[in-house]
Design a protein around this motif. Structure first.
Motif, PDB file in Angstrom:
ATOM      1  N   UNK A 290     -20.930 -52.182 119.684  1.00 55.90           N
ATOM      2  CA  UNK A 290     -21.347 -51.440 121.193  1.00 55.90           C
ATOM      3  C   UNK A 290     -21.364 -52.735 122.228  1.00 55.90           C
ATOM      4  N   UNK A 291     -21.081 -52.782 122.980  1.00 58.44           N
ATOM      5  CA  UNK A 291     -21.171 -53.570 124.574  1.00 58.44           C
ATOM      6  C   UNK A 291     -21.855 -53.200 125.863  1.00 58.44           C
ATOM      7  N   UNK A 292     -22.434 -53.903 126.082  1.00 59.65           N
ATOM      8  CA  UNK A 292     -23.405 -52.814 127.409  1.00 59.65           C
ATOM      9  C   UNK A 292     -22.748 -54.121 128.365  1.00 59.65           C
ATOM     10  N   UNK A 293     -22.342 -53.754 129.666  1.00 67.55           N
ATOM     11  CA  UNK A 293     -22.482 -54.115 131.084  1.00 67.55           C
ATOM     12  C   UNK A 293     -23.508 -53.809 131.878  1.00 67.55           C
ATOM     13  N   UNK A 294     -22.887 -54.006 133.291  1.00 67.02           N
ATOM     14  CA  UNK A 294     -23.932 -53.947 133.515  1.00 67.02           C
ATOM     15  C   UNK A 294     -23.739 -51.980 134.570  1.00 67.02           C
ATOM     16  N   UNK A 295     -22.909 -51.443 134.367  1.00 67.63           N
ATOM     17  CA  UNK A 295     -22.423 -50.174 134.250  1.00 67.63           C
ATOM     18  C   UNK A 295     -22.530 -49.376 133.337  1.00 67.63           C
TER      19      UNK A 295
ATOM     20  N   UNK B 216     -20.304 -49.719 125.743  1.00 62.78           N
ATOM     21  CA  UNK B 216     -18.188 -49.718 125.974  1.00 62.78           C
ATOM     22  C   UNK B 216     -18.353 -50.051 124.543  1.00 62.78           C
ATOM     23  N   UNK B 217     -17.874 -48.922 123.601  1.00 60.39           N
ATOM     24  CA  UNK B 217     -17.012 -49.044 122.461  1.00 60.39           C
ATOM     25  C   UNK B 217     -15.974 -49.894 121.702  1.00 60.39           C
TER      26      UNK B 217
END
Length: 524
Positions: free
Chosen positions: A157-162, A165-166
């Motif tokens: 799992x990735x984390x962005x500013x918004x 995202x898996x």
């Protein structure tokens, strides 16, 4: 060639949704933009249209499953497709050993011709992160090197500013080397890991899985065999990893025992019945080390860091100031008690307090238009309309839907729209459009018992009115002390555009209109 159906962007700060309803089943013919399924988030309901015409080939996320942004929902076989195996033969001239459900041509080409023994390496890349988003942080790896997995199983799992995202597996296989560890910042299109195809549990090899057979190995409980084929919600996996829980410590409430995020939270909140009351330990002297044993340090997620930064920027960019006043609610309460039955009989909706406040604010904004304006660079944008944001309580918290053109609507129309927005908010049926475009906001902290507060601005708006609890207080009236139902009002405003005189004038006009509602009828 098959086309992937993925979870669309769900809105700022919304990272996951639940599959509510599938309108189509595998084998059904679909046209472009025809609704395939409906997703539910904490705030809104999102419909997923078909990206192409064809037949629904496979549903990956069933009803009730929790999915993240950009997660794979289903695949569509486009019209005129001869079959995935035919396509691969025409491209490669060889017979494929499996058909990757993801529809990824490059992964199909990398499939070994000789079965699972001759797997080839495939790079796992950072997916498209969304418009204007160029990088993300690796939040959680659900697999470790050497683990096997099926196609489309969540790897990390990735984390962005918004949003979060898996990253699903592009094919069945085994995870080789992880190139971006947890906490690493990666760019869109970057390489996350390397996998070997044809060796995972879903690769279609000759070896049968023991968990798939009716009889499990000796000593294995039937429940464990059933759980081994069930993919838990990625959000639940992440939370279990953070809290050090294993799946046998959590009871899944999803389909086939699937563990959801709520199940993990319930397990964390339940006391451990197996633990006997410990003997009372002798008191020890307070120390920094003793306090540290009772503390938990958790790294802020990328999303939380962004929220904190933007809230602080809102305070830094606006010259925010709050002015206060109080209003005698006797006039509103008297006229409401007198006409509420007739109002309900004619209009079919109850006469509440919010319509009075909305009308009073619209009346005051006509006299002080600066409070309804916004700053855009070096320009001031004056709005000849009032789109009023009204706070509505829901099980998941407060949301602020917008009553558009409130200045042109009467009491009945305002009450009906507020009632409708309130019902849709509590049912999770509000759309993002319902909560955007407001020019002024009313925040009602009084429903929670707040006596006094300073509401924070909602940029780019220049004003927000805070309502509070109605409380009987002794007031001086014509030389005598009388008990009055009083409410404190607070107006927070951007001093860059609204002067103190304008802010006080606005609040006084609201006070006058509420204390004598007849002024609204005569536009005074």
């Amino acid at each position: 060639m098959s086309v992937e159906v993925r979870v669309p962007t769900l809105g700022e700060s919304v990272s996951e949704a639940t599959v509510a309803t599938w309108f189509k089943k595998p084998g059904d013919t679909v046209s472009v933009d025809e609704m395939l399924c409906e997703l539910e988030t904490d705030k809104v309901t999102v419909e997923v249209p078909s990206p192409a015409a064809g037949k629904l080939a496979e549903i990956v996320a069933a009803e009730g499953d929790t999915v993240g942004v950009d997660a794979l929902l289903a695949s569509i076989a486009e019209s005129g497709e001869a079959g995935s195996s035919t396509d691969v033969r025409e491209r490669d001239g060889t017979a494929p050993t499996y058909d990757a459900p993801s529809g990824d041509d490059e992964v199909r080409k990398a499939a070994p011709a000789g079965g699972s023994d001759g797997g080839e390496t495939v790079d796992i890349m950072v997916p498209t992160l969304g418009e204007s988003v160029t990088e993300a942080t690796v939040s959680t790896w659900f697999k470790k090197p050497g683990d096997s997995f099926a196609a489309d199983e969540m790897l990390c799992e990735l984390e962005t500013d918004k949003v979060s995202v898996e990253v699903p597996a592009p094919a069945a296989g085994t995870l080789g080397e992880i190139l971006a560890e947890e906490g690493t910042t990666v760019e869109a299109g970057g390489k996350l890991a390397v996998m070997t195809t044809g060796e995972g549990s879903g690769s279609g090899g000759a070896a049968a899985e023991p968990a798939a057979t009716p009889a499990s190995d000796a000593g294995d409980a039937p429940q464990d065999g059933a759980r081994s084929d069930t993919e838990d919600a990625p959000s639940a996996k992440k939370l279990m990893a953070e809290k050090g829980l294993s799946d046998d410590q959590v009871t899944g409430s999803g389909r086939d025992g699937r563990i959801m995020k709520e199940d993990v939270l319930n397990a964390l909140n339940q006391p451990k019945a197996s633990e006997a009351p410990a003997a009372k330990a002798p008191p020890r002297a307070p120390s920094a080390a003793a306090d540290a044993d009772r503390e938990e340090r958790v790294k802020m997620t990328r999303l939380r860091q962004t929220i904190a930064r933007r809230l602080k920027e809102a305070q830094n960019n606006a010259a925010m100031l709050t002015t206060y006043n109080e209003v005698d609610m006797s006039g509103v309460m008297d006229i409401r008690n007198e006409y509420k039955d007739l109002f309900f009989k004619k209009h079919g909706v109850k006469l509440g307090f919010m319509s009075f406040f909305v009308k009073a604010c619209c009346h005051a904004l006509q006299e002080v238009p600066d409070v309804n304006a916004e700053i855009d660079g070096t320009d001031v944008v004056y709005k000849n309309y009032v789109h009023m944001g009204v706070a509505v309580g829901t099980p998941s918290g407060l949301v602020v839907p917008v009553v558009r053109d409130a200045d042109q609507k009467g009491f009945a129309a305002i009450e009906k729209e507020i009632s409708d927005l309130g019902v849709r908010a509590r049912d999770g049926k509000l759309s993002m459009a319902d909560m955007q475009g407001g020019s002024f906001t009313i925040s009602n902290g009084g429903v929670y018992g707040s006596l006094m507060s300073s509401p924070i601005l909602n940029p780019p708006q220049s004003g927000i009115l805070g309502m509070h609890k109605i409380q009987d207080r002794p007031m001086a009236e014509k030389g005598q002390v009388v008990i009055k139902p009083m409410m404190y009002l607070a107006l927070s405003y951007d001093h860059r555009i609204v002067d103190g005189k304008g802010a006080v004038t606005f609040l006084v006009r609201v006070k006058e209109a509420l204390e004598d509602p007849r002024r609204l009828l005569m536009d005074l």
